[in-house]
Write an enzyme that holds these catalytic residues in place. Structure first.
Site, short mmCIF file in Angstrom:
data_model
loop_
_atom_site.label_atom_id
_atom_site.label_comp_id
_atom_site.label_asym_id
_atom_site.label_seq_id
_atom_site.Cartn_x
_atom_site.Cartn_y
_atom_site.Cartn_z
N TYR A 1 -39.17 7.83 9.28
CA TYR A 1 -38.34 7.53 9.96
C TYR A 1 -38.68 7.69 11.20
CZ TYR A 1 -36.04 7.83 5.56
OH TYR A 1 -35.39 8.00 4.14
N HIS B 1 -40.64 12.05 6.78
CA HIS B 1 -40.34 10.89 5.88
C HIS B 1 -40.10 9.83 6.54
CE1 HIS B 1 -38.18 14.24 3.23
NE2 HIS B 1 -39.27 14.07 3.12
N HIS C 1 -34.35 15.20 11.97
CA HIS C 1 -35.06 14.85 11.00
C HIS C 1 -36.10 13.99 11.64
CE1 HIS C 1 -35.92 13.14 6.84
NE2 HIS C 1 -34.89 12.51 6.74
#
Length: 367
Positions: free
Chosen positions: A184, A182, A179
């Protein structure tokens, strides 16, 4: 009788060693039903409902360590208990004939001390606090000012990702998705509006992407490039994470990914500036990144059926990831195969509730 027209979105595709029967991907969707960060038995039904022979599913964002969490009841994969809890979920998806990847996640500063070990400050590339954010459920979330990671601590976080990838394979997953989107932790390093470091992890584009690529390299070395994907959102401004030149960032990182021969790059459309809305006036496009990347390219962000058909037909993506539509329609690929099949409407109010059934496994099938 003439033959039914071929729907590009429902044609087979070979992604590395995985034979997919269609191009509709279950996007990673946080559901907050993993009590105490442990996946629960109700997830067996949820994921298997959305699995089909030759389908491709990506788990909800799954924490790589006890510092990685930023919300209630999100799953992890850093303990033996969590690995064991994932196994029956993976088995149920495989029993349907689908391919299943685990998305590996660290939230960085998108957290508060309430979710951190010993009530410590969350870690980040920076010590700049994150402004209160409107969460996906429309409520406001408050965040604890983060602690800037020391240079010598970064290898330990890289190792957390490596061990999480190993754990995912032990749990039976076919691969992992990193990931890197977004707002993060990885994006907190990559984007120049957040990263204010002066060490080798800050400043130039090369330095800002270094941490993400070290995570990628560690995971590739651990489980093999043919089982690794990454999700990126260079154009988005989730969680105050913007870049002054998102196209340059996107192209740089994609060209670096090519050096590792990873399986896929999963990128969020520029029209998804934030979690809550789609911008109809969007001058940007993922096409330059699509053309630059050597592996499978997955597009996500506000797609409906026709948009997905067009993306495949126009060669703007190999696969299209669906979130909210797939959440509300467990048989989404089957519905897409039927002309004018109705779609269930999703209920945003039950996206993140802890209920093991309502808004989770009770959306009806067409048949």
């Amino acid at each position: 009788m003439g033959e039914a027209p071929v729907i590009p979105l429902l044609t087979p595709y070979k992604m590395g060693k995985f034979n997919l029967s269609h191009r509709v991907v279950l996007a990673p969707l946080t559901r907050q039903r993993s009590y105490d960060n442990v996946p629960q038995s109700h997830a067996v039904l949820y994921y298997s409902q959305r699995a089909s022979k030759g389908g491709f599913l990506i788990t909800e964002a799954t924490g790589v360590s006890n510092t990685a969490q930023g919300a209630l009841h999100t799953p992890g994969i850093w303990t033996k208990e969590q690995v064991e809890a994932w196994k029956p979920i993976v088995d149920a998806v495989h029993a349907k004939g689908a391919t299943f990847f685990c998305q590996l996640w660290h939230v960085g500063r998108v957290s508060s001390s309430a979710y951190q070990p010993n009530g410590e400050a969350p870690i980040s590339s920076t010590d700049k606090p994150l402004k209160p954010q409107f969460r996906n459920d429309g409520n406001e979330a408050q965040y604890t000012p983060p602690r800037r990671l020391r240079t010598d601590e970064i290898p330990h976080i890289v190792n957390d990702f490596r061990l999480a990838a190993r754990n995912a394979i032990e749990a039976g997953f076919d691969g992992v998705e990193i990931h890197g989107a977004h707002g993060y932790l990885l994006e907190q390093f990559m984007k120049d509006q957040v990263n204010d470091r002066t060490d080798e992890y800050g400043g130039s584009l090369e330095n800002r992407c270094r941490f993400t690529l070290e995570v990628l390299e560690a995971i590739v070395n651990e489980i093999g490039a043919d089982r690794v994907g990454i999700r990126l959102s260079p154009f988005a401004d989730f969680a105050d994470s913007e870049d002054s030149n998102p196209k340059k960032l996107g192209l740089y990182i994609v060209n670096e990914l090519n050096k590792y021969n990873i399986l896929y790059c999963h990128m969020v459309e520029p029209r998804m500036k934030n979690v809550l809305e789609i911008s109809t006036q969007c001058p940007h496009s993922l096409v330059p990144m699509r053309k630059a990347f050597n592996g499978t390219f997955i597009a996500a962000g506000g797609y409906d059926q026709q948009g997905g058909i067009d993306a495949i037909a126009q060669n703007r993506a190999d696969l299209v990831a669906y979130g909210r539509l797939f959440l509300a329609n467990p048989d989404l690929p089957e519905r897409f195969a039927i002309n004018d099949a109705p779609l269930n409407k999703y209920n945003r109010e039950t996206f993140y509730t802890p209920d093991p059934v309502v808004g989770y496994t009770d959306y009806p099938f067409l048949q």
